[in-house]
Each structure stands twice: as C-alpha cells, then as structure tokens.
Design a protein around this motif. Structure first.
Motif, PDB file in Angstrom:
ATOM      1  N   ARG A  56       0.854  -1.194   0.000  1.00 29.37           N
ATOM      2  CA  ARG A  56       0.000   0.000   0.000  1.00 29.37           C
ATOM      3  C   ARG A  56       0.887   1.240   0.000  1.00 29.37           C
ATOM      4  O   ARG A  56       1.932   1.276   0.648  1.00 29.37           O
ATOM      5  N   ILE A  57       0.455   2.260  -0.737  1.00 27.35           N
ATOM      6  CA  ILE A  57       1.148   3.546  -0.721  1.00 27.35           C
ATOM      7  C   ILE A  57       0.107   4.658  -0.768  1.00 27.35           C
ATOM      8  O   ILE A  57      -0.895   4.572  -1.492  1.00 27.35           O
ATOM      9  N   GLU A  58       0.321   5.690   0.032  1.00 29.40           N
ATOM     10  CA  GLU A  58      -0.561   6.853   0.069  1.00 29.40           C
ATOM     11  C   GLU A  58       0.301   8.091  -0.116  1.00 29.40           C
ATOM     12  O   GLU A  58       1.365   8.227   0.504  1.00 29.40           O
ATOM     13  N   VAL A  59      -0.173   9.002  -0.974  1.00 31.97           N
ATOM     14  CA  VAL A  59       0.612  10.183  -1.335  1.00 31.97           C
ATOM     15  C   VAL A  59      -0.148  11.438  -0.940  1.00 31.97           C
ATOM     16  O   VAL A  59      -1.359  11.536  -1.130  1.00 31.97           O
ATOM     17  N   GLN A  60       0.581  12.403  -0.405  1.00 34.81           N
ATOM     18  CA  GLN A  60       0.014  13.705  -0.057  1.00 34.81           C
ATOM     19  C   GLN A  60       0.801  14.809  -0.765  1.00 34.81           C
ATOM     20  O   GLN A  60       2.015  14.698  -0.887  1.00 34.81           O
ATOM     21  N   PRO A  61       0.141  15.841  -1.237  1.00 35.55           N
ATOM     22  CA  PRO A  61      -1.303  16.091  -1.134  1.00 35.55           C
ATOM     23  C   PRO A  61      -2.157  15.336  -2.146  1.00 35.55           C
ATOM     24  O   PRO A  61      -3.381  15.383  -2.079  1.00 35.55           O
TER      25      PRO A  61
END
Length: 430
Positions: free
Chosen positions: A274-279
C-alpha cells in the motif's frame, strides 16, 4: 461401528461443506465473512452442527471461536486440538481456513469409535485474517492467553469498536480471558491448510508438511519531502517524496531477492502492499509518501538482520534526494517452528498414503498455529492448491488431493496418539 463411506465420499462431503459455508457472506456476489458478524454467527452454528454429528460436545468460547470435544479413554485428559479458521478476506476463495476446519470434522468422524490416549478437540477460529479490525489472529490469540486490552478500541470501517462487536455478538468482553487454554490442557495442535504457494504443484505432489511458520514484521514507512508546484519547480529544486518512495520500493525488492533463495531458510520476502501520497493532486509535487512494508523470513534472525540492512540503505537513498525517512513498526510476530514429534507424525501420515519423502516447506503465510505455538506444540499439513492461488475466488483444490489429505490427516492423528502414549510411558514412574 459407523460404516465408512465409499472411496471419495469423504472428500466430496468436505468440498460440499466448504461450498455451503460460502453462503454465509456479507455480499451476494463474493465471499466475505469477518469477525463477529451475523455471517460469522451463522457459520459457527452450521459448523457446530457438523461437529455434533461427528460425536463432539460443542460450544462457542468467550472469544467467538466454535469448539467441539470428545473425551479420550477417560474423562478430563489433555486434548489434541485440530482446527483452522472460519473468517475470510474480502472477495475470498472457498478453502483458506475453512478446508482445515471441515477436514478436522471429517477426521473426527472417522475416529468416532477409536479410543485415544487424549481427548480430541476441534476449533474453528473466529478471526485469523484480521479483515474487520486490522489485527490478525484475534481468535487464536485469545485461546493462547495473549489478549491485549488496547484491542477493545479497535474500530472497523463503520466505526464499530471491537468491544461493541463483542456485545452485539452476544459475548461478554469481561469474560474474554475465559477462552484462554493452559499448556497442561493440551497435547498439541495440528492444522491442515492449503499451501497458498506453488511449490507442491511444481513437484506434482498433493501433500507436504510445514517446518516453520514465517516470522513477520510490518512497518509504516514515510518518505517526507516538499510539496511544490509541478510546473514551476525545476528538477534541481525538487524534493519529490513519491519518486523517492518509488526508488525505495525498488530497492526493497532488490534486497529481498538478493538475500538468498526464498525456497530456503536464509531467504527473506519483502512486500510493499500500500502507498498513500500527499497532497495527491496531479499538478503538485508529492510532499509525503506513506507505504507499508511486510517483511518475512523463516527465522527471526534472518528477518531482523534484513531490516537492519534495509533501513540503513533506505536512509542513504532518501538522504541523497534531500528527503527525510521515518519508520514505525506496526506488527511483530515471532517465527513458529513446528515441533519435531508432531512433524514426524504428519510425515508418517503422508507416508501412509504412498507419498514417499514429502516436501517440507516453511510457511510464508501466517496461521493460527503461530499463536497456538505460544502454549503448545504445533504441526501442519499442507495441501496442494491450483497455481498457488489464495485470498482470491480462484482458489481451487482437487477432490483426490482432499481425499488423500484426509487419509494423511487421520493417520497423523493416529501416529500422534502412538507417540504420545509412548512418551507418557517413558515419563511415568517405574
């Protein structure tokens, strides 16, 4: 004496029962049965009925596990426990966990009139996957006496706490510790399970045995840079967290692949799932990327040594790009070696079916046996599954493999009884 069904009838009934359990799903289009849901309750009821038909006294314990027991040659003896889990991942197949529970019931039925030197117990664990509350092995951890009070505040995707789910299921959270078993109450734990890998199929063998269950660590890794305008910031001024994370992911795979042959005990398996990017905007340079890391090996020493090397290398990669790296450990489970005497029983069981020199495998996947290893000896039988597919509707097993698996599992219980009786005789006073 109960009449034994004809050849293949036991396997056909096992597969039919696995498919019947498919009916108890939160979704009509795919299988999803999670901890302490109405579907879990219905599965417990059905499995308890099958256990009763096999001559066992049944109950649901204080953690929601469905259990059955038949006494040995005298009441109150320690029990050999057979089982697996009844919960599933979302969009699951029909056999991960369930096959082991239903096979255990079939073996208990076969041994209905056999006097054993221990009690025989069966268990369908309530939560191995952790799909609802994000923490795996809740059912077996309770049985092993390793319940954590902070788990009560875990929430599912609808905001329901584990504490409330217990109440809704008809369980008393204050009594969860009553599910715990003591080491002196158990002879050992045997589990049959699909392999969830391709190695048995590659050898064209229906059965194998487990040497150890992988020790796992899970991390949240964070790569922190600076969010800036995608058009106005030249490359020399960029601190792109996503590009850095991509390099980290590639390096994680390279290091794991280079660690040794994963078929052997010195190899490691590392997965970023899993990978989550901000913004998270198309015209903004990513300022932060958070990714998961699942790290497994046959031994804790190999796993931990890999993490030390991996963390150092990731720090170097991030520093070269002007990025900050953070790591937070979220889960740690020790490797669980199978007990030699129970492994011998499983190997003897496989050998009784005419399969010489069965393949020993370290289990890359986690199992309830990991938790049970805290309080008793464990052994595991693996069954071939098509293309190694698991956690997917395409899970498949051959009826003939299930039949030979039942023969081996029954023989393993008989071999365990012989070994246990001999051990007891040797330890008794002259």
């Amino acid at each position: 004496m109960n009449a034994r069904p004809g050849p293949g009838a036991d396997a056909a009934r096992v597969l039919e029962r696995c498919h019947e359990l498919d009916r108890y799903s939160a979704h009509p289009a795919h299988l999803e049965r999670t901890h302490l849901t109405p579907q879990h309750a219905r599965a417990n009821e059905v499995v308890a009925g099958w256990m009763a038909d096999a001559g066992l006294r049944t109950w649901v314990d204080a953690a929601g596990n469905v259990c059955g027991r038949r006494e040995g040659r005298e009441p109150g003896l320690p029990a050999l426990l057979l089982g697996s889990h009844l919960d599933t991942v979302p969009d699951a197949g029909s056999y991960d966990g369930m096959l082991g529970v239903v096979m255990a019931i079939a073996v208990a039925q076969r041994l209905h009139d056999v006097e054993l030197p221990f009690a025989l117990e069966l268990i369908g664990f309530s939560d191995e996957e952790g799909s609802r509350f994000g923490t795996a092995l809740l059912g077996s951890q309770a049985v092993a006496g390793h319940w954590r009070e902070d788990w009560w505040d875990l929430r599912d995707r609808d905001g329901v706490t584990l504490h409330q789910a217990f109440l809704d299921f008809g369980l008393d959270p204050r009594r969860v510790h009553e599910a715990a078993r003591q080491p002196h109450e158990l002879v050992g734990y045997l589990e049959a399970h699909i392999e969830q890998g391709p190695y048995l199929e590659a050898r064209d063998e229906p059965l194998g045995y487990v040497t150890t269950i992988a020790g796992a660590r899970r991390f949240r890794l964070s790569v922190v840079g600076e969010a800036r305008h995608a058009g106005g910031t030249p490359y020399a001024r960029r601190r792109d967290a996503l590009v850095g994370a991509a390099e980290v992911i590639t390096e994680i795979e390279r290091m794991a692949r280079a660690s040794g042959d994963a078929d052997e005990h010195d190899g490691c398996i590392a997965t970023v799932g899993r990978i989550e990017v901000q913004p998270g905007a198309v015209n903004v340079i990513p300022g932060r990327a958070d990714l998961s890391l699942d790290l497994r090996a046959a031994t804790d020493e190999a796993r931990d040594a890999m993490w030390v090397r991996m963390e150092r290398r990731i720090q170097e990669l991030c520093a070269a790009r002007g990025l900050r790296f953070e790591a937070q450990e979220r889960h740690r489970a020790p490797a669980a070696p199978c007990a030699p005497w129970l492994t011998d029983a499983v190997v003897a069981g496989i050998g009784s079916t005419g399969q010489p020199s069965p393949l020993g495998l370290w289990s890359r996947a986690g199992h309830d046996a990991m938790a049970m290893a805290r309080i008793t000896d464990i052994g595991m039988l693996f069954l071939r599954c098509h293309d190694g597919i698991s956690h997917h509707p395409d899970e498949a097993v051959l009826p003939e493999d299930v039949e030979v698996g039942l023969d081996a599992f029954e023989a393993a219980v008989r071999a365990t009884a012989t070994s246990y009786a001999a051990r007891a005789l040797r330890s008794s006073p002259a």
